[in-house]
Design a protein around this motif. Sequence first.
Motif: not given
Length: 88
Positions: A51-52, A60-64
């Motif tokens: 992730e770092a 950036v991962r898409r939220a949700g």
Amino acid sequence: MIPLAEAATDLAELARRVEGGETIVVTRDGKPVLDHVPHQRKGGIDLEAGEACLLAAGIVRRAGFSSDDLDDPMPEDFRIRVLPVRAG
């Protein structure tokens, strides 16, 4: 290199040396049979480090996001094209 008989009687001393970073080859009849090496932790995938790394690269991962999103129609600008077959 250390003979097996000597290693058997001096195991605690060998462990101390290996903890210090040394690799010890144990022999039987002058031939290597095993190595005493410092232990290395094997933990599989480090998700936090991954992730770092993504964040450092600006990803950036898409939220949700969920697997339910896989049934949504694809955007118009996303097209799947058949690649040409190369002869040979």
